[in-house]
Design a protein around this motif. Structure first.
Motif, PDB file in Angstrom:
ATOM      1  N   ASN A  85       0.823  -1.210   0.000  1.00 21.51           N
ATOM      2  CA  ASN A  85       0.000   0.000   0.000  1.00 21.51           C
ATOM      3  C   ASN A  85       0.859   1.261   0.000  1.00 21.51           C
ATOM      4  OD1 ASN A  85      -2.281  -1.583   0.075  1.00 21.51           O
ATOM      5  ND2 ASN A  85      -2.646  -1.319   2.258  1.00 21.51           N
ATOM      6  N   LEU A  86       1.925   1.232   0.766  1.00 20.01           N
ATOM      7  CA  LEU A  86       2.828   2.388   0.810  1.00 20.01           C
ATOM      8  C   LEU A  86       3.471   2.610  -0.553  1.00 20.01           C
ATOM      9  CD1 LEU A  86       4.290   4.575   2.517  1.00 20.01           C
ATOM     10  CD2 LEU A  86       6.061   2.866   2.978  1.00 20.01           C
ATOM     11  N   ARG A  87       3.951   1.566  -1.168  1.00 21.39           N
ATOM     12  CA  ARG A  87       4.603   1.693  -2.474  1.00 21.39           C
ATOM     13  C   ARG A  87       3.619   2.146  -3.541  1.00 21.39           C
ATOM     14  NH1 ARG A  87       8.189  -3.883  -2.078  1.00 21.39           N
ATOM     15  NH2 ARG A  87      10.119  -2.922  -1.333  1.00 21.39           N
ATOM     16  N   ALA A  88       2.364   1.721  -3.406  1.00 19.06           N
ATOM     17  CA  ALA A  88       1.351   2.094  -4.398  1.00 19.06           C
ATOM     18  C   ALA A  88       0.795   3.492  -4.158  1.00 19.06           C
ATOM     19  CB  ALA A  88       0.218   1.080  -4.392  1.00 19.06           C
ATOM     20  N   GLY A  89       1.118   4.074  -3.006  1.00 12.72           N
ATOM     21  CA  GLY A  89       0.617   5.402  -2.693  1.00 12.72           C
ATOM     22  C   GLY A  89      -0.765   5.416  -2.091  1.00 12.72           C
ATOM     23  N   THR A  90      -1.336   4.232  -1.765  1.00 13.17           N
ATOM     24  CA  THR A  90      -2.642   4.198  -1.108  1.00 13.17           C
ATOM     25  C   THR A  90      -2.514   4.333   0.407  1.00 13.17           C
ATOM     26  OG1 THR A  90      -2.574   1.774  -1.093  1.00 13.17           O
ATOM     27  CG2 THR A  90      -3.709   2.853  -2.937  1.00 13.17           C
ATOM     28  N   VAL A  96       9.436   6.504  -1.183  1.00 13.67           N
ATOM     29  CA  VAL A  96       9.202   6.108   0.207  1.00 13.67           C
ATOM     30  C   VAL A  96      10.487   6.280   1.011  1.00 13.67           C
ATOM     31  CG1 VAL A  96       7.436   4.451  -0.470  1.00 13.67           C
ATOM     32  CG2 VAL A  96       9.789   3.665  -0.177  1.00 13.67           C
ATOM     33  N   LYS A  97      10.343   6.271   2.322  1.00 10.61           N
ATOM     34  CA  LYS A  97      11.500   6.354   3.209  1.00 10.61           C
ATOM     35  C   LYS A  97      11.167   5.649   4.517  1.00 10.61           C
ATOM     36  CE  LYS A  97      10.109  10.983   4.782  1.00 10.61           C
ATOM     37  NZ  LYS A  97      10.510  12.418   4.827  1.00 10.61           N
ATOM     38  N   VAL A  98      12.208   5.394   5.298  1.00  2.48           N
ATOM     39  CA  VAL A  98      12.055   4.757   6.600  1.00  2.48           C
ATOM     40  C   VAL A  98      12.320   5.799   7.680  1.00  2.48           C
ATOM     41  CG1 VAL A  98      12.955   3.001   8.183  1.00  2.48           C
ATOM     42  CG2 VAL A  98      12.707   2.482   5.738  1.00  2.48           C
ATOM     43  N   LEU A  99      11.433   5.860   8.666  1.00  6.40           N
ATOM     44  CA  LEU A  99      11.607   6.742   9.811  1.00  6.40           C
ATOM     45  C   LEU A  99      11.779   5.886  11.057  1.00  6.40           C
ATOM     46  CD1 LEU A  99       8.757   9.304   9.023  1.00  6.40           C
ATOM     47  CD2 LEU A  99      11.197   9.537   8.521  1.00  6.40           C
ATOM     48  N   THR A 100      12.651   6.291  11.950  1.00  5.84           N
ATOM     49  CA  THR A 100      12.950   5.466  13.115  1.00  5.84           C
ATOM     50  C   THR A 100      13.211   6.325  14.339  1.00  5.84           C
ATOM     51  OG1 THR A 100      14.409   3.732  13.993  1.00  5.84           O
ATOM     52  CG2 THR A 100      15.408   5.380  12.565  1.00  5.84           C
ATOM     53  N   ALA A 101      12.955   5.742  15.510  1.00  6.92           N
ATOM     54  CA  ALA A 101      13.240   6.416  16.770  1.00  6.92           C
ATOM     55  C   ALA A 101      13.365   5.377  17.875  1.00  6.92           C
ATOM     56  CB  ALA A 101      12.143   7.415  17.123  1.00  6.92           C
ATOM     57  N   PRO A 102      14.381   5.489  18.742  1.00  5.66           N
ATOM     58  CA  PRO A 102      14.402   4.629  19.934  1.00  5.66           C
ATOM     59  C   PRO A 102      13.238   5.018  20.828  1.00  5.66           C
ATOM     60  CG  PRO A 102      16.093   6.322  20.083  1.00  5.66           C
ATOM     61  CD  PRO A 102      15.505   6.437  18.717  1.00  5.66           C
ATOM     62  N   ALA A 149      11.103   2.096  17.259  1.00  2.00           N
ATOM     63  CA  ALA A 149       9.926   2.258  16.399  1.00  2.00           C
ATOM     64  C   ALA A 149      10.387   2.483  14.966  1.00  2.00           C
ATOM     65  CB  ALA A 149       9.079   3.434  16.865  1.00  2.00           C
ATOM     66  N   LEU A 150       9.875   1.672  14.063  1.00  6.63           N
ATOM     67  CA  LEU A 150      10.195   1.787  12.643  1.00  6.63           C
ATOM     68  C   LEU A 150       8.912   2.039  11.852  1.00  6.63           C
ATOM     69  CD1 LEU A 150      12.663  -1.231  12.316  1.00  6.63           C
ATOM     70  CD2 LEU A 150      13.275   1.161  12.034  1.00  6.63           C
ATOM     71  N   TYR A 151       8.955   3.036  10.999  1.00  9.49           N
ATOM     72  CA  TYR A 151       7.801   3.395  10.183  1.00  9.49           C
ATOM     73  C   TYR A 151       8.232   3.466   8.715  1.00  9.49           C
ATOM     74  CZ  TYR A 151       6.374   5.356  14.727  1.00  9.49           C
ATOM     75  OH  TYR A 151       6.093   5.549  16.059  1.00  9.49           O
ATOM     76  N   GLY A 152       7.304   3.121   7.835  1.00  7.93           N
ATOM     77  CA  GLY A 152       7.491   3.395   6.426  1.00  7.93           C
ATOM     78  C   GLY A 152       6.640   4.598   6.064  1.00  7.93           C
ATOM     79  N   ALA A 153       7.185   5.519   5.269  1.00  2.11           N
ATOM     80  CA  ALA A 153       6.458   6.759   4.987  1.00  2.11           C
ATOM     81  C   ALA A 153       6.675   7.211   3.557  1.00  2.11           C
ATOM     82  CB  ALA A 153       6.910   7.863   5.941  1.00  2.11           C
ATOM     83  N   SER A 154       5.712   7.959   3.054  1.00  2.00           N
ATOM     84  CA  SER A 154       5.897   8.653   1.784  1.00  2.00           C
ATOM     85  C   SER A 154       7.036   9.652   1.937  1.00  2.00           C
ATOM     86  CB  SER A 154       4.613   9.394   1.407  1.00  2.00           C
ATOM     87  OG  SER A 154       4.859  10.338   0.380  1.00  2.00           O
TER      88      SER A 154
END
Length: 496
Positions: free
Chosen positions: A225-230, A251-257, A469-474
């Motif tokens: 869904n992230l790659r497709a933009g939905t 897309v990009k990866v966001l992270t935080a301890p 915490a790992l997130y995938g984001a536009s």
């Protein structure tokens, strides 16, 4: 008189920057749908991600982790047991009614009422009173000194008294009314929750006209869904998925301890786990370093206590029971612990690679362990079954209090009065009570040092690692994740 005073208007206007660009809508893929949208009910990520945007809290933390005003603009500790809150006079709920000191007092009274049965009660049960003492003033009273009070108020959302009393708790959960930057629009059960921007918000408005939180249990589908933009943001990805996303277009990866501690819970009230030797064997069977380095590899670190270095009360030098699978197997054989089938409770929100690895390690040591996978709501209900002996034998969990104080982690998980606890130890209860009721930091640290010794000697719980915490984001999303894992929509921005 002890006085701590921060002027809300000055800080609030400088806390957040205006979004770079407004967007029509924003879609977040969660793992599960929220268990509740009532902020005084469940405290789990998929619920918190959503309702945190609907409601304002008494106070909040900025992106640097400092406690700053929200509904309360000032807080004055007038005695060991009394704190006076000054309430903002320019806040309205989404139904247009003003937020008053009466709403703040009602919210505190509601969450601390044992008959209401909040799973968060253990975080707030030191509060014994909340009274309106002025037009914009509320006085909180605690059962003795309570050094964690302000940090706990970071999590206490303000709900409208008039709505809750008119419609009741169930209807309020189905259609919550808050004062936050986003208003509840619709809850399509099992599918999604939609919020709309509150353009009359007293603080910084959000960058999105609407925000949809969609339940997508399968991680690969969230990624697709992230790659497709939905989807514009996906939560709960693991390090393998993060590596797959790195370098991908759009897309990009966001992270935080985080301050979240992953752990294996054991029900010490049910045989064979009522035997400390059996619990020690279970701990010795788990290769925590192997899990962190060989499976996660996302920046997590092994912890030897139910705390991270960011918590007050973290005790230096504590060492957990060492990994020793051979010794574990001997104890299991000698005690016959492997004859009892034990369910290992988990939910899709957790990293199942870890759960499966732990099950395999326990099985290799001779335990008879089966994974029990349920949705998050069922998992939470089982964890808080009315009797301790009804709660799961084993469970995987990740606990965060969002307060950066070990009281918020260890009291709910280890004190016998807590609905989350599977431990019944009067000596440990006394130490936990000492830690939460002294204003002397040295005395608190002394108590928590003894807590760690007692927990270690009795093998009550197995800390695993400090979670990341790992997130995938536009790549159009501008947002810095924080240690408390809050998805503050109005702290995000959007660029083209």
């Amino acid at each position: 008189m002890i006085r701590t005073s921060i002027r809300g208007i000055v800080i609030a206007t400088s806390l957040l920057s205006a979004p770079a660009l407004m967007a029509q809508d924003f879609t977040v893929n969660l793992v599960n749908e929220p268990s509740t949208l009532d902020p005084h009910q469940q405290w789990n990520p998929d619920s918190y991600y959503v309702y945190r945007n609907i409601f304002d809290n008494v106070v909040t933390r900025d992106d640097a982790g400092e406690i700053v005003p929200q509904i309360a603009t000032e807080w004055n500790q007038v005695s060991d047991t009394e704190m006076v809150l000054t309430i903002r006079d320019d806040v309205t709920f989404h139904d247009g009614e003003p937020l008053t000191a009466e709403d703040v007092a009602f919210s505190v009274q509601r969450i601390t009422n044992p008959d209401f049965g909040s799973p968060q009660l253990g975080q707030f049960n030191q509060i014994t009173g909340a009274e309106v003492t002025g037009d914009y003033e509320v006085t909180l009273t605690t059962d003795g000194a309570y050094p964690v009070l302000l940090a706990q108020l970071v999590k206490l959302s303000v709900v409208p008294k008039h709505v809750v009393e008119e419609v009741g708790d169930e209807a309020f959960n189905n259609a919550p009314v808050g004062s936050g930057p986003y208003a509840f629009e619709a809850w399509n059960r099992g599918v999604d929750v939609t919020l709309t921007r509150n353009d009359d918000y007293w603080g910084d408005v959000g960058p999105f006209e609407t925000a949809a939180f969609v339940a997508v249990p399968d991680a690969s589908t969230r990624v697709a869904n992230l790659r497709a933009g939905t989807a514009d943001l996906i939560v709960s990805i693991d390090s393998d998925i993060a590596r797959q996303l790195e370098g991908q277009p759009g897309v990009k990866v966001l992270t935080a301890p985080t301050e979240r501690v992953a752990f294996m819970g054991m029900n010490t009230t049910r045989p064979p786990l009522d035997d400390p030797q059996v619990r020690k064997a279970a701990m010795m069977a788990i290769d925590r370093e192997g899990i962190v380095q060989g499976i996660l590899a996302g920046g997590e670190t092994v912890v030897d206590q139910m705390a991270t270095p960011s918590h007050f009360g973290y005790v230096e030098g504590v060492e957990a029971i060492a990994y020793d699978p051979e010794a574990a197997a001997r104890i299991v054989e000698e005690t016959g612990a492997g004859e009892t089938p034990m369910q290992f409770a988990t939910s899709p929100v957790f990293d199942q690679r870890i759960v499966q690895a732990i099950q395999q390690m326990l099985t290799e040591a001779g335990f008879n362990v089966e994974i029990s996978m349920t949705d998050m709501s069922t998992y939470l209900q089982a964890a808080r079954a009315p009797e301790q002996t009804e709660r799961p034998y084993l469970s995987f969990g990740r606990w965060s209090c969002a307060c950066q104080d070990v009281d918020g982690v260890q009291f709910p998980l280890l004190h016998s009065s807590s609905s989350w606890s599977r431990v019944n130890d009067a000596e440990l209860d006394g130490l936990l009570e000492q830690g939460r009721t002294s204003l002397d930091e040295d005395a608190r640290m002394a108590a928590y040092t003894e807590v760690q010794k007692t927990v270690q000697d009795n093998a009550y719980i197995l800390p695993l690692y400090q979670a990341v915490a790992l997130y995938g984001a536009s790549d159009k999303l501008e947002w810095t994740p924080t240690a408390n894992e809050s998805l503050f929509l109005n702290r995000m921005s959007w660029s083209e």
